[in-house]
Design a protein around this motif. Structure first.
Motif, mmCIF file in Angstrom:
data_model
loop_
_atom_site.group_PDB
_atom_site.id
_atom_site.type_symbol
_atom_site.label_atom_id
_atom_site.label_comp_id
_atom_site.label_asym_id
_atom_site.label_seq_id
_atom_site.Cartn_x
_atom_site.Cartn_y
_atom_site.Cartn_z
ATOM 1 N N LEU A 156 -0.478 -17.931 0.001
ATOM 2 C CA LEU A 156 -0.985 -17.106 1.097
ATOM 3 C C LEU A 156 -0.210 -15.790 1.208
ATOM 4 N N ASP A 157 1.098 -15.821 0.919
ATOM 5 C CA ASP A 157 1.891 -14.583 0.886
ATOM 6 C C ASP A 157 1.334 -13.627 -0.165
ATOM 7 N N ILE A 158 0.973 -14.171 -1.314
ATOM 8 C CA ILE A 158 0.411 -13.333 -2.382
ATOM 9 C C ILE A 158 -0.936 -12.769 -1.947
ATOM 10 N N ALA A 159 -1.797 -13.607 -1.344
ATOM 11 C CA ALA A 159 -3.097 -13.129 -0.852
ATOM 12 C C ALA A 159 -2.902 -12.030 0.198
ATOM 13 N N GLN A 160 -1.911 -12.199 1.045
ATOM 14 C CA GLN A 160 -1.639 -11.190 2.070
ATOM 15 C C GLN A 160 -1.181 -9.878 1.432
ATOM 16 N N THR A 161 -0.384 -9.960 0.388
ATOM 17 C CA THR A 161 0.037 -8.754 -0.328
ATOM 18 C C THR A 161 -1.162 -8.088 -0.998
ATOM 19 N N VAL A 162 -2.066 -8.884 -1.562
ATOM 20 C CA VAL A 162 -3.289 -8.342 -2.168
ATOM 21 C C VAL A 162 -4.100 -7.597 -1.104
ATOM 22 N N ALA A 163 -4.130 -8.106 0.122
ATOM 23 C CA ALA A 163 -4.870 -7.461 1.212
ATOM 24 C C ALA A 163 -4.379 -6.039 1.477
ATOM 25 N N SER A 210 -6.518 -3.269 0.168
ATOM 26 C CA SER A 210 -7.832 -3.056 0.763
ATOM 27 C C SER A 210 -8.000 -1.608 1.210
ATOM 28 N N THR A 211 -9.232 -1.133 1.140
ATOM 29 C CA THR A 211 -9.524 0.238 1.557
ATOM 30 C C THR A 211 -10.429 0.274 2.787
ATOM 31 N N CYS A 212 -10.587 -0.858 3.444
ATOM 32 C CA CYS A 212 -11.444 -0.972 4.625
ATOM 33 C C CYS A 212 -10.702 -0.448 5.857
ATOM 34 N N LEU A 213 -11.445 0.191 6.740
ATOM 35 C CA LEU A 213 -10.857 0.722 7.970
ATOM 36 C C LEU A 213 -10.868 -0.280 9.113
ATOM 37 N N ARG A 214 -11.582 -1.410 8.936
ATOM 38 C CA ARG A 214 -11.716 -2.406 10.004
ATOM 39 C C ARG A 214 -10.818 -3.619 9.797
ATOM 40 N N ARG A 215 -10.900 -4.207 8.613
ATOM 41 C CA ARG A 215 -10.140 -5.426 8.310
ATOM 42 C C ARG A 215 -9.789 -5.415 6.826
ATOM 43 N N CYS A 216 -8.563 -5.797 6.527
ATOM 44 C CA CYS A 216 -8.106 -5.832 5.140
ATOM 45 C C CYS A 216 -7.963 -7.284 4.699
ATOM 46 N N TYR A 217 -8.820 -7.689 3.773
ATOM 47 C CA TYR A 217 -8.793 -9.050 3.248
ATOM 48 C C TYR A 217 -8.191 -9.056 1.851
ATOM 49 N N GLY A 218 -7.448 -10.103 1.575
ATOM 50 C CA GLY A 218 -6.957 -10.362 0.232
ATOM 51 C C GLY A 218 -7.255 -11.801 -0.117
ATOM 52 N N ALA A 219 -7.637 -12.037 -1.367
ATOM 53 C CA ALA A 219 -7.965 -13.395 -1.811
ATOM 54 C C ALA A 219 -7.425 -13.610 -3.205
ATOM 55 N N VAL A 236 -5.687 -17.504 -11.010
ATOM 56 C CA VAL A 236 -6.772 -17.184 -11.934
ATOM 57 C C VAL A 236 -7.229 -15.737 -11.748
ATOM 58 N N SER A 237 -7.357 -15.311 -10.488
ATOM 59 C CA SER A 237 -7.790 -13.943 -10.209
ATOM 60 C C SER A 237 -7.443 -13.574 -8.778
ATOM 61 N N SER A 238 -7.614 -12.296 -8.471
ATOM 62 C CA SER A 238 -7.375 -11.816 -7.120
ATOM 63 C C SER A 238 -8.447 -10.794 -6.766
ATOM 64 N N GLY A 239 -8.593 -10.541 -5.474
ATOM 65 C CA GLY A 239 -9.543 -9.532 -5.031
ATOM 66 C C GLY A 239 -9.222 -9.083 -3.626
ATOM 67 N N TYR A 240 -9.596 -7.863 -3.337
ATOM 68 C CA TYR A 240 -9.464 -7.325 -1.981
ATOM 69 C C TYR A 240 -10.746 -6.580 -1.659
ATOM 70 N N ASN A 241 -10.983 -6.303 -0.383
ATOM 71 C CA ASN A 241 -12.225 -5.620 -0.028
ATOM 72 C C ASN A 241 -12.075 -4.113 -0.190
ATOM 73 N N THR A 272 -9.110 -23.378 -5.762
ATOM 74 C CA THR A 272 -8.889 -23.076 -4.356
ATOM 75 C C THR A 272 -8.769 -21.570 -4.191
ATOM 76 N N ILE A 273 -9.404 -21.044 -3.140
ATOM 77 C CA ILE A 273 -9.199 -19.634 -2.770
ATOM 78 C C ILE A 273 -8.218 -19.607 -1.604
ATOM 79 N N TYR A 274 -7.207 -18.764 -1.715
ATOM 80 C CA TYR A 274 -6.266 -18.508 -0.625
ATOM 81 C C TYR A 274 -6.610 -17.123 -0.085
ATOM 82 N N MET A 275 -6.686 -17.005 1.242
ATOM 83 C CA MET A 275 -7.160 -15.765 1.832
ATOM 84 C C MET A 275 -6.337 -15.384 3.058
ATOM 85 N N ALA A 276 -6.093 -14.085 3.194
ATOM 86 C CA ALA A 276 -5.414 -13.556 4.380
ATOM 87 C C ALA A 276 -6.143 -12.300 4.827
#
Length: 162
Positions: free
Chosen positions: A11-18, A21-30, A39-44, A97-101
């Motif tokens: 979850l710490d890693i997902a939070q760092t990925v967030a 994010s380039t969103c002005l409302r909410r920054c998600y990391g997964a 396996v992979s990572s993504g942010y909005n 499993t997806i970990y998300m923050a």
């Protein structure tokens, strides 16, 4: 120093990925994890090559006062879960499993009770992912078994008998 438990480590890693994010409302990391390997990572953020809301300093949904969870077709961003899924092979996602923050832009403060939108839930189900772990605080999280989303199909109208 006490060793960080495995769930919060991911979850710490997902939070760092967030933080990417380039969103002005909410920054998600997964991040997608299988067999104790990332396996992979993504942010909005906007699709590759398109301008991000943070570059434009403009959010259509914000300008139109659209509540969270509605009218995603007006959003410039691809969601964190979707970006993580398209960066992995199906074989890598089966049973993963997806970990998300989710954090507030500018402050980095965690947003508790966040969850995947209906569109991302469909992607997660079809990808064959088993669980999603969602951070609420620096140490608290929820685990959702994706089978629950399948069994409790909230995409069906409530007033119709099947």
């Amino acid at each position: 120093m006490e060793r960080r438990d495995k769930m919060n480590y991911y979850l710490d890693i997902a939070q760092t990925v967030a933080e990417r994010s380039t969103c002005l409302r909410r920054c998600y990391g997964a991040i997608i994890v299988k067999n104790d390997e990332i396996v992979s990572s993504g942010y909005n953020g906007a699709p590759r090559g398109r301008k991000n809301c943070s570059d434009l300093n403009y959010c259509t949904r914000e300008a139109l006062n659209i509540p969270s969870g509605q009218r995603y077709e007006l959003c410039r961003s691809a969601h964190a879960e979707a970006n993580a899924i398209i960066s992995a092979s199906r074989q890598e996602m089966l049973g993963a499993t997806i970990y998300m923050a989710c954090i507030k832009p500018g402050t980095g403060e965690l947003i508790p009770d966040s969850s995947s939108c209906m569109m991302c839930r469909k992607l997660i189900i079809n990808a064959g992912i088993k669980d999603i772990v969602i951070r609420d605080t620096a140490t608290d999280y929820r685990i959702v078994n994706v089978q629950e989303w399948i069994d409790e199909d909230d995409s069906l109208p409530e007033n119709i008998e099947y």
